[in-house]
Every structure is written in structure tokens, then in C-alpha cells.
Motif scaffolding. Structure first.
Motif, short mmCIF file in Angstrom:
data_model
loop_
_atom_site.label_atom_id
_atom_site.label_comp_id
_atom_site.label_asym_id
_atom_site.label_seq_id
_atom_site.Cartn_x
_atom_site.Cartn_y
_atom_site.Cartn_z
N ASP A 26 3.22 14.91 0.80
CA ASP A 26 2.77 16.27 0.44
C ASP A 26 1.26 16.33 0.29
O ASP A 26 0.74 16.96 -0.62
N GLY A 27 0.54 15.63 1.16
CA GLY A 27 -0.91 15.65 1.16
C GLY A 27 -1.58 14.72 0.17
O GLY A 27 -2.81 14.62 0.16
N ALA A 28 -0.82 14.04 -0.65
CA ALA A 28 -1.39 13.12 -1.64
C ALA A 28 -1.31 11.67 -1.14
O ALA A 28 -0.27 11.25 -0.62
N LEU A 29 -2.38 10.92 -1.33
CA LEU A 29 -2.40 9.52 -0.95
C LEU A 29 -1.43 8.73 -1.82
O LEU A 29 -1.48 8.80 -3.04
N VAL A 30 -0.52 8.01 -1.18
CA VAL A 30 0.43 7.17 -1.91
C VAL A 30 0.22 5.70 -1.57
O VAL A 30 0.33 4.85 -2.43
N LEU A 31 -0.12 5.41 -0.31
CA LEU A 31 -0.22 4.01 0.11
C LEU A 31 -1.35 3.84 1.11
O LEU A 31 -1.51 4.64 2.03
N TYR A 32 -2.14 2.79 0.92
CA TYR A 32 -3.19 2.38 1.84
C TYR A 32 -2.77 1.04 2.42
O TYR A 32 -2.43 0.13 1.68
N VAL A 33 -2.79 0.94 3.74
CA VAL A 33 -2.38 -0.28 4.44
C VAL A 33 -3.62 -0.83 5.15
O VAL A 33 -4.16 -0.18 6.04
N GLU A 34 -4.07 -2.01 4.74
CA GLU A 34 -5.23 -2.62 5.40
C GLU A 34 -4.87 -3.01 6.83
O GLU A 34 -3.70 -3.23 7.15
N ARG A 35 -5.88 -3.10 7.66
CA ARG A 35 -5.68 -3.50 9.06
C ARG A 35 -4.87 -4.80 9.10
O ARG A 35 -5.14 -5.74 8.35
N GLY A 36 -3.85 -4.81 9.91
CA GLY A 36 -2.98 -5.97 10.03
C GLY A 36 -1.77 -5.90 9.12
O GLY A 36 -0.81 -6.63 9.31
N LEU A 40 -1.35 -4.10 0.89
CA LEU A 40 -1.07 -2.70 0.58
C LEU A 40 -1.68 -2.37 -0.78
O LEU A 40 -1.69 -3.20 -1.68
N LEU A 41 -2.17 -1.15 -0.91
CA LEU A 41 -2.65 -0.63 -2.18
C LEU A 41 -1.89 0.66 -2.44
O LEU A 41 -1.86 1.55 -1.59
N SER A 42 -1.28 0.77 -3.60
CA SER A 42 -0.51 1.97 -3.92
C SER A 42 -1.22 2.80 -4.97
O SER A 42 -1.99 2.27 -5.77
N TRP A 43 -0.93 4.09 -4.97
CA TRP A 43 -1.54 5.01 -5.91
C TRP A 43 -0.53 5.59 -6.89
O TRP A 43 -0.83 6.51 -7.63
N THR A 44 0.67 5.05 -6.90
CA THR A 44 1.68 5.53 -7.82
C THR A 44 2.73 4.44 -8.02
O THR A 44 2.84 3.53 -7.20
N GLU A 45 3.45 4.55 -9.10
CA GLU A 45 4.62 3.69 -9.32
C GLU A 45 5.88 4.52 -9.35
O GLU A 45 6.95 4.01 -9.66
N ASP A 46 5.76 5.80 -8.99
CA ASP A 46 6.89 6.73 -9.00
C ASP A 46 7.83 6.41 -7.83
O ASP A 46 7.46 6.59 -6.67
N PRO A 47 9.06 5.96 -8.11
CA PRO A 47 10.00 5.64 -7.04
C PRO A 47 10.29 6.82 -6.11
O PRO A 47 10.55 6.63 -4.93
N GLU A 48 10.20 8.04 -6.63
CA GLU A 48 10.47 9.21 -5.79
C GLU A 48 9.37 9.45 -4.76
O GLU A 48 9.61 10.11 -3.75
N SER A 86 8.48 -5.09 -8.41
CA SER A 86 7.68 -3.91 -8.73
C SER A 86 8.30 -2.70 -8.03
O SER A 86 9.08 -2.84 -7.07
N PRO A 87 7.99 -1.49 -8.48
CA PRO A 87 8.52 -0.31 -7.79
C PRO A 87 8.15 -0.29 -6.30
O PRO A 87 8.98 0.11 -5.47
N LEU A 88 6.95 -0.74 -5.95
CA LEU A 88 6.56 -0.77 -4.54
C LEU A 88 7.42 -1.75 -3.76
O LEU A 88 7.93 -1.42 -2.69
#
Length: 109
Positions: A26-36, A40-48, A86-88
Motif C-alpha cells: 500500500d505504498g509503504a516500504l516494508v522490505l529492502y533487498v540488497e543486490r544479490g 534483507l532489511l525490514s521496516w516492520t514486524e507486523d505479520p500482516e 523472527s516475524p520476518l
């Protein structure tokens, strides 16, 4: 969302880099995936929010857009140092990633 910025070490910060991916919900950053795809970097721990994010990442991998993907680090931790459970990690495993000695792996179909 501010919690994400303070967790990461200097070596693992999001940036505009060739080959890096972001997953939005919904337009919000949730996950950043580095090249390769090893980190991973996550911006939430919300399972939904993490569940559809992991499903989208797995779908991209299965469609061949990412090739074989093995996540070795998430949110600054190695997979052997506590990320499993972890939730992720739970969201990734539910989406089809499988534990290996190196991390969570998804193979393209």
C-alpha cells in the motif's frame, strides 16, 4: 518505522544501488533487498504486512526475476544468530523459503 534506521550497522544500510529491490505494501516500504538478495532489511514486524511482502518476493524469485535467492542476513543479524523465529523469517518460510546452513533459500521454479 524509525526503529529500522537505528538498528542497522554502517555496512548494512539501505541505499539507491543497482540491483537492490524494495517491496511496498500500500505504498509503504516494508522490505529492502540488497543486490544479490543475501541481505534483507525490514521496516516492520507486523505479520500482516510481512506475509504479503514475503509472498511477493517469493513469487518474483519463482518467476525467475531473482534466480536462486538465499537470505543470509536480515535486519543486521546472520541467520545463525537469531533471525530464525523472527516475524520476518516466519513470513519467508511460510512463503516457501527453506532453511539451509547458509540461510533461508528459495529456488526459482
Amino acid at each position: 518505522m524509525a526503529r529500522a534506521a537505528r538498528r542497522y550497522t554502517v555496512s548494512h544500510r539501505p541505499g539507491r544501488k543497482a540491483g537492490a529491490l524494495v517491496v511496498l505494501v500500500d505504498g509503504a516500504l516494508v522490505l529492502y533487498v540488497e543486490r544479490g538478495g543475501r541481505t534483507l532489511l525490514s521496516w516492520t514486524e507486523d505479520p500482516e504486512l510481512l506475509a504479503p511482502t514475503a509472498v511477493a518476493l517469493a513469487a518474483a524469485g519463482r518467476e525467475g526475476a531473482l534466480g536462486r535467492l538465499t537470505v543470509e542476513r536480515a535486519d543486521g543479524l546472520t541467520m545463525s544468530s537469531g533471525v530464525h523465529g523472527s516475524p520476518l523469517a516466519q513470513a519467508l518460510e511460510s512463503a516457501g523459503f527453506r532453511p539451509t546452513p547458509r540461510g533461508l533459500r528459495l529456488r526459482a521454479s
